[in-house]
Design an enzyme around this catalytic site. Structure first.
Site: not given
Length: 435
Positions: A326-328, A426
């Site tokens: 997720e993200c990072g 994502t």
């Protein structure tokens, strides 16, 4: 039912978090058991709440969560003496298009639960006019009760007297006045406060904040102002874990995990096996899936690029079992990351994603996602609610899209996530399954 209060303000930067932490610490010092919550999708504040109160803090999000989910999460505080929920942004601030149960505004949570609002006003540029501001907030929505005002950044005893005069004329209770106090200010960076676990001075700051609040506020009046939780409490809704044994990246670079997700995974019988990429650790080979949360890979890009055991272990894991970021965490799974100084650092290479912080661009907002392929714990076709907040720019996203993603208004966004083999990622942080 446990009585509760919501701490809110006209805007961000007014002092909500400082007041919330001070109240949690002060009441805990008096032996009061306080259950903290955080309105909205903030990734960082709950860890500070937990440090101040000694109890896990959980996000309550009216846009992404339905009423049943909110009721189940609030049920976690049923054994406490008092609930204190910290609001987000200004009291009535939310998105333009309602989601699962409102716009995400703190006022929606106050109306749903019946918790009266303690309104924090920054009075550094006003005096008696604070009464007019408070009166406007009290009349905005009749179903939202203003318990009283805490005046923040008061300059002098004379200033305090004028503020109190204005509030009295408006018929609004003054619960206390806080002068400026740089000793309890928390350091910040681009995504908000520096994380609780990274602040070696946190215990001292919390003790000082508790003593400061106890000295300047009427704690008895604040406790008396709390209202009963009128939302019928139900057992927490089940949350599908991404696996039975979950290797979870957990250190200063990967820490943005919503507490309710971890609680839901454990409640479903899943085992969480933490590991530290910054310590050059790979995922536990006994796990059946790996999850890389968001965080600050851009601050540790050089260390991650040099963490050969982590990268090799992650790639070997992905040959036979799913890995999701997720993200990072998604960025760390990509091919490369360009830091703010323009230097490129090689990442794990499970995906072709290339991201850059050299030209910062803020991406912020709620997200709806319709999965076009499965991800750990969710089948293709699942509809998910989440939130995105980062400053990275996409240089390349060559792999197949993981989802069709829109913002709160229904407009399509380019950050679709991607997938390759057993790897997926994502930019949004999953909050809940859509109703």
């Amino acid at each position: 039912m446990t009585p509760g209060l919501l701490i809110s303000a006209p805007a961000s930067g007014t002092g909500k978090t400082t007041l919330t932490l001070g109240l949690l610490a002060a009441l805990r010092a008096q032996g009061v058991c306080v259950q903290p919550f955080k309105n909205g999708p903030d990734y960082i504040d709950p860890a500070f709440h937990a440090a101040a109160s000694g109890r896990a803090s959980v996000n309550l999000d009216g846009w992404a969560m339905g009423k049943a989910m909110l009721a189940g999460l609030i049920h976690a505080g049923a054994d406490a003496d008092l609930v204190i929920a910290e609001g987000s942004m200004g009291l009535f601030d939310g998105v333009a298009v309602p989601g699962a149960h409102g716009t995400g505004a703190s006022a929606d949570l106050a109306a749903l639960t019946g918790w009266p609002v303690v309104l924090v006003l920054d009075v550094s540029g006003q005096a008696q006019s604070a009464g007019a501001v408070a009166l406007g907030f009290a009349r905005m929505r009749p179903e939202v009760q203003i318990a009283g005002v805490v005046a923040n950044r008061v300059a002098s005893p004379r200033h305090e007297a004028m503020v109190r005069e204005g509030l009295a004329a408006a018929g609004i209770a003054c619960l206390g006045c806080l002068p400026r106090n740089p000793e309890i200010e928390l350091p910040e960076r681009h995504l908000g406060l520096v994380q609780a676990e990274e602040n070696p001075d946190l215990a001292r700051i919390l003790d000082a904040a508790g003593a400061f609040v106890a000295r300047h506020l009427d704690l008895n009046a604040i406790r008396a102002a709390a209202g009963p939780t009128r939302l019928p409490l139900t057992p927490p809704l089940p949350i599908t874990p991404p696996g039975q044994r979950i290797a979870l990246a957990r250190d200063a670079a990967f820490s943005f995990v919503y507490p309710h997700q971890l609680q839901g995974w454990r409640a479903a019988g899943a085992e969480i096996l933490p590991f530290s990429p910054l310590a050059d650790e790979g995922p536990d080979t006994a796990a059946d899936c790996c999850w890389l949360p968001g965080g600050y890979p851009e601050l540790h890009a050089g260390v991650l690029a040099a963490a050969t055991k982590f990268r090799a272990g992650l790639c070997a894991f992905a040959e036979t079992r799913p890995v999701h970021g997720e993200c990072g965490g998604y960025m760390a799974m990509g091919a490369g990351l360009v830091a703010a100084d323009g230097s490129r650092h090689e990442m794990a290479g499970l995906l072709g994603l290339e991201t850059s912080f050299a030209k910062r661009r803020m991406h912020l907002g709620y997200r709806r996602a319709n999965l076009t392929a499965p991800m750990p714990g969710q089948p293709a076709g699942a509809r998910l609610m989440g939130h995105e907040f980062h400053y990275a720019s996409i240089l390349a996203q060559p792999d197949a899209a993981l989802a069709e993603v829109t913002d709160a208004t229904g407009a399509a966004v380019a950050e679709t996530g991607s997938r390759r083999g057993r790897a997926s990622g994502t930019f949004f942080h999953l909050i809940a399954e859509a109703l």
